[in-house]
Write a protein that holds these residues in place. Structure first.
Motif, PDB file in Angstrom:
ATOM      1  N   ASP A  71      15.829   2.502  -0.948  1.00  0.00           N
ATOM      2  CA  ASP A  71      15.752   1.877  -2.382  1.00  0.00           C
ATOM      3  C   ASP A  71      16.181   0.076  -2.444  1.00  0.00           C
ATOM      4  OD1 ASP A  71      14.598   4.355  -3.785  1.00  0.00           O
ATOM      5  OD2 ASP A  71      17.313   4.317  -4.807  1.00  0.00           O
ATOM      6  N   ALA A  72      17.093  -0.020  -1.783  1.00  0.00           N
ATOM      7  CA  ALA A  72      17.588  -1.736  -1.190  1.00  0.00           C
ATOM      8  C   ALA A  72      16.417  -2.918  -0.671  1.00  0.00           C
ATOM      9  CB  ALA A  72      19.042  -1.962  -0.751  1.00  0.00           C
ATOM     10  N   LEU A  73      16.084  -2.065   0.352  1.00  0.00           N
ATOM     11  CA  LEU A  73      15.182  -2.719   1.035  1.00  0.00           C
ATOM     12  C   LEU A  73      13.704  -2.548   0.095  1.00  0.00           C
ATOM     13  CD1 LEU A  73      13.842  -3.815   3.085  1.00  0.00           C
ATOM     14  CD2 LEU A  73      13.131  -2.102   4.249  1.00  0.00           C
ATOM     15  N   MET A  74      13.680  -2.123  -1.181  1.00  0.00           N
ATOM     16  CA  MET A  74      11.997  -2.428  -1.628  1.00  0.00           C
ATOM     17  C   MET A  74      12.222  -3.001  -3.104  1.00  0.00           C
ATOM     18  SD  MET A  74      11.216   1.824  -1.968  1.00  0.00           S
ATOM     19  CE  MET A  74      10.026   1.705  -3.088  1.00  0.00           C
ATOM     20  N   ALA A  75      13.339  -3.021  -3.061  1.00  0.00           N
ATOM     21  CA  ALA A  75      13.900  -3.841  -4.625  1.00  0.00           C
ATOM     22  C   ALA A  75      13.726  -5.616  -3.728  1.00  0.00           C
ATOM     23  CB  ALA A  75      15.399  -4.032  -5.288  1.00  0.00           C
ATOM     24  N   LYS A  76      14.657  -5.455  -2.568  1.00  0.00           N
ATOM     25  CA  LYS A  76      14.711  -6.891  -1.791  1.00  0.00           C
ATOM     26  C   LYS A  76      13.477  -7.414  -1.269  1.00  0.00           C
ATOM     27  CE  LYS A  76      16.522  -8.565   2.488  1.00  0.00           C
ATOM     28  NZ  LYS A  76      17.471  -8.080   3.498  1.00  0.00           N
ATOM     29  N   CYS A  77      11.700  -6.377  -1.606  1.00  0.00           N
ATOM     30  CA  CYS A  77      10.751  -6.830  -1.139  1.00  0.00           C
ATOM     31  C   CYS A  77      10.167  -7.588  -2.620  1.00  0.00           C
ATOM     32  CB  CYS A  77      10.402  -5.036  -0.029  1.00  0.00           C
ATOM     33  SG  CYS A  77      10.181  -5.490   1.454  1.00  0.00           S
ATOM     34  N   ALA A  78      10.285  -6.100  -3.054  1.00  0.00           N
ATOM     35  CA  ALA A  78      10.276  -6.542  -4.707  1.00  0.00           C
ATOM     36  C   ALA A  78      10.423  -7.608  -5.045  1.00  0.00           C
ATOM     37  CB  ALA A  78      10.065  -5.491  -6.100  1.00  0.00           C
ATOM     38  N   ASP A  79      11.872  -8.287  -4.436  1.00  0.00           N
ATOM     39  CA  ASP A  79      11.882  -9.589  -5.859  1.00  0.00           C
ATOM     40  C   ASP A  79      11.246 -11.035  -4.869  1.00  0.00           C
ATOM     41  OD1 ASP A  79      14.144  -9.216  -6.956  1.00  0.00           O
ATOM     42  OD2 ASP A  79      15.569  -8.486  -5.146  1.00  0.00           O
ATOM     43  N   GLU A  80      10.543 -10.582  -3.709  1.00  0.00           N
ATOM     44  CA  GLU A  80       9.706 -11.240  -3.305  1.00  0.00           C
ATOM     45  C   GLU A  80       8.481 -11.787  -4.041  1.00  0.00           C
ATOM     46  OE1 GLU A  80      11.089 -13.958  -1.521  1.00  0.00           O
ATOM     47  OE2 GLU A  80      13.159 -13.233  -0.877  1.00  0.00           O
ATOM     48  N   ILE A  81       7.909 -10.646  -3.779  1.00  0.00           N
ATOM     49  CA  ILE A  81       6.430 -10.609  -4.089  1.00  0.00           C
ATOM     50  C   ILE A  81       6.732 -11.577  -5.648  1.00  0.00           C
ATOM     51  CG2 ILE A  81       4.623  -9.420  -4.075  1.00  0.00           C
ATOM     52  CD1 ILE A  81       5.625  -7.383  -1.751  1.00  0.00           C
ATOM     53  N   MET A  97      -1.037  -8.554  -4.336  1.00  0.00           N
ATOM     54  CA  MET A  97       0.690  -8.255  -4.843  1.00  0.00           C
ATOM     55  C   MET A  97       0.350  -7.711  -5.755  1.00  0.00           C
ATOM     56  SD  MET A  97       1.659 -12.288  -5.536  1.00  0.00           S
ATOM     57  CE  MET A  97       1.744 -13.311  -3.841  1.00  0.00           C
ATOM     58  N   GLY A  98      -0.560  -6.952  -6.675  1.00  0.00           N
ATOM     59  CA  GLY A  98      -0.457  -5.975  -7.496  1.00  0.00           C
ATOM     60  C   GLY A  98       0.208  -4.069  -6.625  1.00  0.00           C
ATOM     61  N   VAL A  99      -1.026  -4.185  -5.957  1.00  0.00           N
ATOM     62  CA  VAL A  99      -1.047  -3.331  -4.942  1.00  0.00           C
ATOM     63  C   VAL A  99       0.151  -3.304  -4.551  1.00  0.00           C
ATOM     64  CG1 VAL A  99      -1.730  -1.418  -3.047  1.00  0.00           C
ATOM     65  CG2 VAL A  99      -3.141  -3.735  -4.644  1.00  0.00           C
ATOM     66  N   ALA A 100       0.912  -4.133  -3.776  1.00  0.00           N
ATOM     67  CA  ALA A 100       2.100  -4.272  -3.748  1.00  0.00           C
ATOM     68  C   ALA A 100       3.208  -3.615  -4.315  1.00  0.00           C
ATOM     69  CB  ALA A 100       2.571  -5.770  -2.714  1.00  0.00           C
ATOM     70  N   LEU A 101       4.004  -3.676  -5.506  1.00  0.00           N
ATOM     71  CA  LEU A 101       3.922  -3.562  -6.233  1.00  0.00           C
ATOM     72  C   LEU A 101       3.937  -2.106  -7.254  1.00  0.00           C
ATOM     73  CD1 LEU A 101       4.359  -6.848  -8.611  1.00  0.00           C
ATOM     74  CD2 LEU A 101       5.892  -6.282  -7.250  1.00  0.00           C
ATOM     75  N   GLY A 102       2.869  -1.807  -6.625  1.00  0.00           N
ATOM     76  CA  GLY A 102       2.278  -0.552  -6.876  1.00  0.00           C
ATOM     77  C   GLY A 102       3.413   0.690  -5.615  1.00  0.00           C
ATOM     78  N   HIS A 103       3.508   0.123  -4.845  1.00  0.00           N
ATOM     79  CA  HIS A 103       3.577   1.070  -3.695  1.00  0.00           C
ATOM     80  C   HIS A 103       5.803   0.698  -3.638  1.00  0.00           C
ATOM     81  CE1 HIS A 103       0.750   1.627  -0.642  1.00  0.00           C
ATOM     82  NE2 HIS A 103       0.019   1.021  -0.733  1.00  0.00           N
ATOM     83  N   LEU A 104       5.973  -0.648  -4.694  1.00  0.00           N
ATOM     84  CA  LEU A 104       7.274  -0.499  -4.576  1.00  0.00           C
ATOM     85  C   LEU A 104       7.907  -0.038  -5.884  1.00  0.00           C
ATOM     86  CD1 LEU A 104       7.229  -4.104  -3.141  1.00  0.00           C
ATOM     87  CD2 LEU A 104       8.006  -2.340  -1.709  1.00  0.00           C
ATOM     88  N   TRP A 105       7.239   0.660  -6.324  1.00  0.00           N
ATOM     89  CA  TRP A 105       7.677   1.363  -7.506  1.00  0.00           C
ATOM     90  C   TRP A 105       9.170   0.462  -8.521  1.00  0.00           C
ATOM     91  CZ3 TRP A 105       6.849   7.060  -8.120  1.00  0.00           C
ATOM     92  CH2 TRP A 105       5.870   7.376  -8.109  1.00  0.00           C
ATOM     93  N   ASP A 106       8.954  -0.682  -8.568  1.00  0.00           N
ATOM     94  CA  ASP A 106       9.099  -1.669  -9.162  1.00  0.00           C
ATOM     95  C   ASP A 106       9.030  -1.675 -10.171  1.00  0.00           C
ATOM     96  OD1 ASP A 106      10.914  -3.968 -10.425  1.00  0.00           O
ATOM     97  OD2 ASP A 106      12.575  -3.339  -8.112  1.00  0.00           O
ATOM     98  N   ALA A 107       9.957  -1.304 -11.894  1.00  0.00           N
ATOM     99  CA  ALA A 107       9.289  -1.382 -13.274  1.00  0.00           C
ATOM    100  C   ALA A 107       9.297  -2.719 -13.783  1.00  0.00           C
ATOM    101  CB  ALA A 107      10.419  -1.226 -14.206  1.00  0.00           C
ATOM    102  N   ARG A 108       9.309  -4.105 -12.709  1.00  0.00           N
ATOM    103  CA  ARG A 108       9.589  -5.478 -13.431  1.00  0.00           C
ATOM    104  C   ARG A 108       7.869  -5.653 -12.962  1.00  0.00           C
ATOM    105  NH1 ARG A 108      13.866  -8.376  -9.708  1.00  0.00           N
ATOM    106  NH2 ARG A 108      12.944  -5.998  -8.009  1.00  0.00           N
TER     107      ARG A 108
END
Length: 268
Positions: A71-81, A97-108
């Motif tokens: 989860d920490a890595l996913m949040a870190k990747c989402a931060d950058e995107i 970027m939209g597709v990537a954020l879907g893979h990262l499951w980040d509410a932001r």
């Protein structure tokens, strides 16, 4: 690919066109390899002057760490995107970027992507769908409802799928009406996604459209799945009639049909 260094894999990821298979093999290897070196290389690409490189950096960060990502890595990747998304102008990169954020499951992703729902490029709007399809807050659902009426058929299809079966736990009159509106689509798969969504919610308006689909010359798996979900025993004779139709049904269709018939018979 396992014998290549990270710089070599990055170079391979940038070759060919967007769908180049060797490039995607390299990206998948980078996903699985993970680690700080890959992360830092992807971030450098994300901030490149080249839109091609920014898109590939996004693709790498989207699933960095593979099945073992934390989860920490996913949040870190989402931060950058998310940071890069704020200033990105290229349509192809925005879509990635939209597709990537879907893979990262980040509410932001929801507030970040919502302003792009009316973007003139359909790939960007598709990215909005992909980025929001896992989220259930009212803004995400409303955005998906709007995109279920998009001018692009693929965007409508994925938005309808997202609302219909992926958001099964959400049930509002507006969502049901959005699904019902899609029953007039010429695309049989799109109609099928709407049928399933309405059937899962036991909407009585779906019975007659579903009956027509089951009586048609071409019946798809989604219609059978909708019949099972609706649990209306009046559909059993139509399902029985599909067991030995003219032509050849594949094994998957037959297995889904058998399961639907068994389920409805158990309710009788």
């Amino acid at each position: 690919m396992k014998d290549h260094s990270v710089p070599e894999l990055i170079a391979l990821s940038l070759q060919g066109d967007e769908d180049d298979e060797t490039a995607w093999e390299a990206i998948r290897e980078l996903h699985d390899r993970g680690g700080d070196e890959v992360f830092e290389a992807a971030v450098r690409l994300l901030h490149s002057a080249s839109s091609r490189e920014r898109g590939r950096g996004t693709d790498i960060l989207a699933q960095l760490g593979g099945r073992k990502r934390s989860d920490a890595l996913m949040a870190k990747c989402a931060d950058e995107i998310l940071s890069a998304l704020a200033t990105e102008q290229d349509a192809d990169v925005l879509g990635s970027m939209g597709v990537a954020l879907g893979h990262l499951w980040d509410a932001r992703a929801v507030p970040a992507l919502q302003p792009l729902k009316d973007h003139p490029d359909e790939d960007v709007r598709m990215g909005v769908v992909m980025g929001m399809m896992h989220h259930r807050d009212p803004v995400a659902i409303q955005t998906l409802i709007e995109l279920s009426r998009d001018s692009d058929e693929d965007v409508r299809n994925w938005a309808t799928f997202s609302l219909g079966s992926q958001a099964e736990d959400v049930d509002t009159p507006e969502l049901r009406d959005a699904l019902f509106d899609r029953l007039t689509e010429s695309n049989i798969e799109l109609r099928g996604e709407a049928l399933v969504g309405l059937a899962l919610r036991k909407d009585p308006r779906v019975l007659e459209p579903l009956r027509r689909e089951l009586e048609s010359s071409e019946v798809i798996v989604l219609a059978v799945e909708a019949a099972q979900a609706l649990e209306d025993l009046s559909l059993l004779p139509l399902l029985h009639g599909l067991r030995d139709p003219p032509g050849k049904a594949d094994s998957y269709f037959r297995s889904v049909l058998a399961e639907a018939i068994s389920h409805l018979e158990s309710l009788a």
